[in-house]
Design a protein around this motif. Structure first.
Motif, PDB file in Angstrom:
ATOM      1  N   PRO A  32      -6.568 -11.036   0.801  1.00 11.93           N
ATOM      2  CA  PRO A  32      -7.125  -9.764   0.321  1.00 11.93           C
ATOM      3  C   PRO A  32      -6.339  -8.536   0.777  1.00 11.93           C
ATOM      4  CG  PRO A  32      -8.873 -11.205   1.091  1.00 11.93           C
ATOM      5  CD  PRO A  32      -7.585 -11.848   1.499  1.00 11.93           C
ATOM      6  N   LEU A  33      -5.851  -8.556   2.012  1.00 11.87           N
ATOM      7  CA  LEU A  33      -5.115  -7.394   2.504  1.00 11.87           C
ATOM      8  C   LEU A  33      -3.808  -7.213   1.742  1.00 11.87           C
ATOM      9  CD1 LEU A  33      -4.718  -5.052   4.401  1.00 11.87           C
ATOM     10  CD2 LEU A  33      -3.889  -6.647   6.151  1.00 11.87           C
ATOM     11  N   ALA A  34      -3.110  -8.304   1.462  1.00  9.95           N
ATOM     12  CA  ALA A  34      -1.873  -8.215   0.680  1.00  9.95           C
ATOM     13  C   ALA A  34      -2.162  -7.706  -0.722  1.00  9.95           C
ATOM     14  CB  ALA A  34      -1.188  -9.581   0.622  1.00  9.95           C
ATOM     15  N   THR A  35      -3.296  -8.118  -1.277  1.00  6.75           N
ATOM     16  CA  THR A  35      -3.682  -7.649  -2.603  1.00  6.75           C
ATOM     17  C   THR A  35      -3.955  -6.156  -2.580  1.00  6.75           C
ATOM     18  OG1 THR A  35      -4.639  -9.808  -3.145  1.00  6.75           O
ATOM     19  CG2 THR A  35      -5.342  -7.923  -4.472  1.00  6.75           C
ATOM     20  N   ALA A  36      -4.670  -5.697  -1.572  1.00  7.74           N
ATOM     21  CA  ALA A  36      -4.932  -4.261  -1.439  1.00  7.74           C
ATOM     22  C   ALA A  36      -3.625  -3.495  -1.302  1.00  7.74           C
ATOM     23  CB  ALA A  36      -5.831  -4.007  -0.238  1.00  7.74           C
ATOM     24  N   SER A  37      -2.705  -4.039  -0.526  1.00  9.04           N
ATOM     25  CA  SER A  37      -1.403  -3.386  -0.332  1.00  9.04           C
ATOM     26  C   SER A  37      -0.655  -3.242  -1.649  1.00  9.04           C
ATOM     27  CB  SER A  37      -0.568  -4.181   0.668  1.00  9.04           C
ATOM     28  OG  SER A  37      -1.185  -4.233   1.932  1.00  9.04           O
ATOM     29  N   ARG A  38      -0.781  -4.265  -2.493  1.00 11.15           N
ATOM     30  CA  ARG A  38      -0.118  -4.202  -3.802  1.00 11.15           C
ATOM     31  C   ARG A  38      -0.619  -3.014  -4.609  1.00 11.15           C
ATOM     32  NH1 ARG A  38      -0.949  -8.616  -8.731  1.00 11.15           N
ATOM     33  NH2 ARG A  38       0.088  -7.374 -10.362  1.00 11.15           N
ATOM     34  N   TRP A  39      -1.933  -2.827  -4.615  1.00 18.94           N
ATOM     35  CA  TRP A  39      -2.485  -1.727  -5.426  1.00 18.94           C
ATOM     36  C   TRP A  39      -2.189  -0.376  -4.791  1.00 18.94           C
ATOM     37  CZ3 TRP A  39      -2.260  -4.341  -9.258  1.00 18.94           C
ATOM     38  CH2 TRP A  39      -2.924  -5.545  -9.469  1.00 18.94           C
ATOM     39  N   ASP A  64     -15.074  -9.514   7.336  1.00 17.45           N
ATOM     40  CA  ASP A  64     -13.776  -9.456   8.026  1.00 17.45           C
ATOM     41  C   ASP A  64     -12.662  -9.002   7.089  1.00 17.45           C
ATOM     42  OD1 ASP A  64     -15.007 -10.283  10.315  1.00 17.45           O
ATOM     43  OD2 ASP A  64     -14.312 -12.361  10.208  1.00 17.45           O
ATOM     44  N   ALA A  65     -12.653  -9.534   5.864  1.00 14.99           N
ATOM     45  CA  ALA A  65     -11.627  -9.154   4.899  1.00 14.99           C
ATOM     46  C   ALA A  65     -11.757  -7.679   4.525  1.00 14.99           C
ATOM     47  CB  ALA A  65     -11.733 -10.029   3.651  1.00 14.99           C
ATOM     48  N   ILE A  66     -12.998  -7.251   4.364  1.00 13.03           N
ATOM     49  CA  ILE A  66     -13.246  -5.855   3.989  1.00 13.03           C
ATOM     50  C   ILE A  66     -12.811  -4.920   5.109  1.00 13.03           C
ATOM     51  CG2 ILE A  66     -15.075  -4.190   3.462  1.00 13.03           C
ATOM     52  CD1 ILE A  66     -16.566  -6.742   2.221  1.00 13.03           C
ATOM     53  N   THR A  67     -13.146  -5.282   6.340  1.00 11.23           N
ATOM     54  CA  THR A  67     -12.787  -4.459   7.494  1.00 11.23           C
ATOM     55  C   THR A  67     -11.276  -4.380   7.673  1.00 11.23           C
ATOM     56  OG1 THR A  67     -14.862  -5.008   8.618  1.00 11.23           O
ATOM     57  CG2 THR A  67     -13.064  -4.181   9.982  1.00 11.23           C
ATOM     58  N   SER A  68     -10.586  -5.481   7.419  1.00 10.38           N
ATOM     59  CA  SER A  68      -9.124  -5.475   7.582  1.00 10.38           C
ATOM     60  C   SER A  68      -8.471  -4.508   6.606  1.00 10.38           C
ATOM     61  CB  SER A  68      -8.570  -6.891   7.386  1.00 10.38           C
ATOM     62  OG  SER A  68      -8.666  -7.318   6.038  1.00 10.38           O
ATOM     63  N   ILE A  69      -8.989  -4.425   5.392  1.00 12.68           N
ATOM     64  CA  ILE A  69      -8.446  -3.490   4.402  1.00 12.68           C
ATOM     65  C   ILE A  69      -8.732  -2.053   4.818  1.00 12.68           C
ATOM     66  CG2 ILE A  69      -8.609  -2.709   2.009  1.00 12.68           C
ATOM     67  CD1 ILE A  69      -9.238  -5.636   1.253  1.00 12.68           C
ATOM     68  N   ALA A  70      -9.968  -1.800   5.253  1.00  8.61           N
ATOM     69  CA  ALA A  70     -10.337  -0.443   5.677  1.00  8.61           C
ATOM     70  C   ALA A  70      -9.513   0.002   6.877  1.00  8.61           C
ATOM     71  CB  ALA A  70     -11.830  -0.395   6.003  1.00  8.61           C
ATOM     72  N   ASN A  71      -9.248  -0.909   7.794  1.00  9.99           N
ATOM     73  CA  ASN A  71      -8.444  -0.564   8.980  1.00  9.99           C
ATOM     74  C   ASN A  71      -6.992  -0.284   8.615  1.00  9.99           C
ATOM     75  OD1 ASN A  71     -10.600  -0.817  10.730  1.00  9.99           O
ATOM     76  ND2 ASN A  71     -10.147  -2.941  11.279  1.00  9.99           N
ATOM     77  N   ALA A  72      -6.482  -1.019   7.626  1.00 13.50           N
ATOM     78  CA  ALA A  72      -5.085  -0.854   7.228  1.00 13.50           C
ATOM     79  C   ALA A  72      -4.857   0.452   6.473  1.00 13.50           C
ATOM     80  CB  ALA A  72      -4.641  -2.043   6.376  1.00 13.50           C
ATOM     81  N   TYR A  73      -5.881   0.915   5.761  1.00 11.12           N
ATOM     82  CA  TYR A  73      -5.727   2.120   4.938  1.00 11.12           C
ATOM     83  C   TYR A  73      -6.890   3.083   5.201  1.00 11.12           C
ATOM     84  CZ  TYR A  73      -2.286  -0.801   2.663  1.00 11.12           C
ATOM     85  OH  TYR A  73      -1.207  -1.611   2.428  1.00 11.12           O
ATOM     86  N   PRO A  74      -6.892   3.698   6.375  1.00 17.77           N
ATOM     87  CA  PRO A  74      -8.026   4.543   6.779  1.00 17.77           C
ATOM     88  C   PRO A  74      -8.216   5.797   5.925  1.00 17.77           C
ATOM     89  CG  PRO A  74      -6.209   4.751   8.344  1.00 17.77           C
ATOM     90  CD  PRO A  74      -5.870   3.610   7.433  1.00 17.77           C
TER      91      PRO A  74
END
Length: 243
Positions: A32-39, A64-74
């Motif tokens: 999921p984090l890699a997918t978020a990074s793509r967008w 956990d997946a949701i939190t990792s995305i939020a932490n990566a892109y605050p």
């Protein structure tokens, strides 16, 4: 208008469902984090996350997946739906860095919960309304109620919800285009609307823009951007340039 990528989470993977059927899921990524990074790299300005397991179980599952995305892109606005049934869950998501909590099923079964949530978390509450032919759908889209989606939306008009995510379930994941008439009718209620379901081509984005309804502030796309039938960057540029 924003073009908003959807990341639907099932068992920790990014999937898309056909008309909400959990057994009819296409897995697009197990990261999921890699997918978020793509967008993010393609210029998205908001992300739409859905905890599909949570929606069916009535409690967060893919936290956990949701939190990792939020932490990566605050600094990136993130909206999350699926399994949000109480204020504690909303507080946990907002504390984790998510910007907006989407109240779906609970908005139908207990409209007063939306009022309470808006008071507690002003500016951070979105209502998710799923409908078929304009009628509210419930129970994982298995049932169509006798409540018109626009009538239910009016109930929230004075609560201060940030927007309504309006999904035409007959079109979701089917690549058949947006139900613009019903989406515009929802926007006429007076709450900003994010269109969902059926965004399959840049022509669908153009069709929404051509409607020139200022109440439609966003369009969510899932399967189309994953299958490269809609280019996110081009779609957002079209929105930015439209006058």
């Amino acid at each position: 208008m924003l073009v908003i990528p959807a990341i639907d989470l099932k068992d920790g993977a990014c999937v898309r469902l056909l008309q909400g059927r959990m057994e009819d899921a296409t897995v697009f990524s197990d990261d999921p984090l890699a997918t978020a990074s793509r967008w993010v790299e393609e210029g998205c300005r908001r992300l739409h996350l859905v905890d599909l397991n949570g929606a069916f179980e009535g409690k967060p599952v893919n936290h956990d997946a949701i939190t990792s995305i939020a932490n990566a892109y605050p600094k990136l606005p993130i909206q999350i739906g699926g399994g949000i049934r109480d204020l504690k869950t909303i507080e946990a998501y907002l504390s984790a860095g998510v910007s907006y909590a989407i109240i779906g099923t609970q908005a139908v079964v207990d409209p007063d919960f939306v009022t309470q949530a808006c008071k507690e978390f002003a500016g951070h509450i979105i209502v998710g309304l799923d409908a078929k032919d304009g009628w509210v759908a419930t129970d994982g889209w298995a049932k169509t109620s006798d409540v018109k989606a626009t009538d239910l939306a009016k109930r929230f008009r004075d609560d201060g919800v940030e927007s309504i995510v309006y999904t035409d379930i007959a079109r979701d994941g089917m690549m058949q285009g947006v139900n613009i008439e019903q989406t515009a009718a929802m926007a006429d209620v007076g709450i900003p609307v994010i269109a969902s379901g059926g965004v399959s081509h840049i022509n669908d984005i153009q069709a929404i823009l051509n409607r020139q309804h200022r109440g439609i502030v966003g369009a969510i796309s899932g399967r189309a951007i994953y299958e490269d039938k809609l280019n996110l960057r081009d779609a957002q540029q079209l929105c930015d340039e439209f006058r």
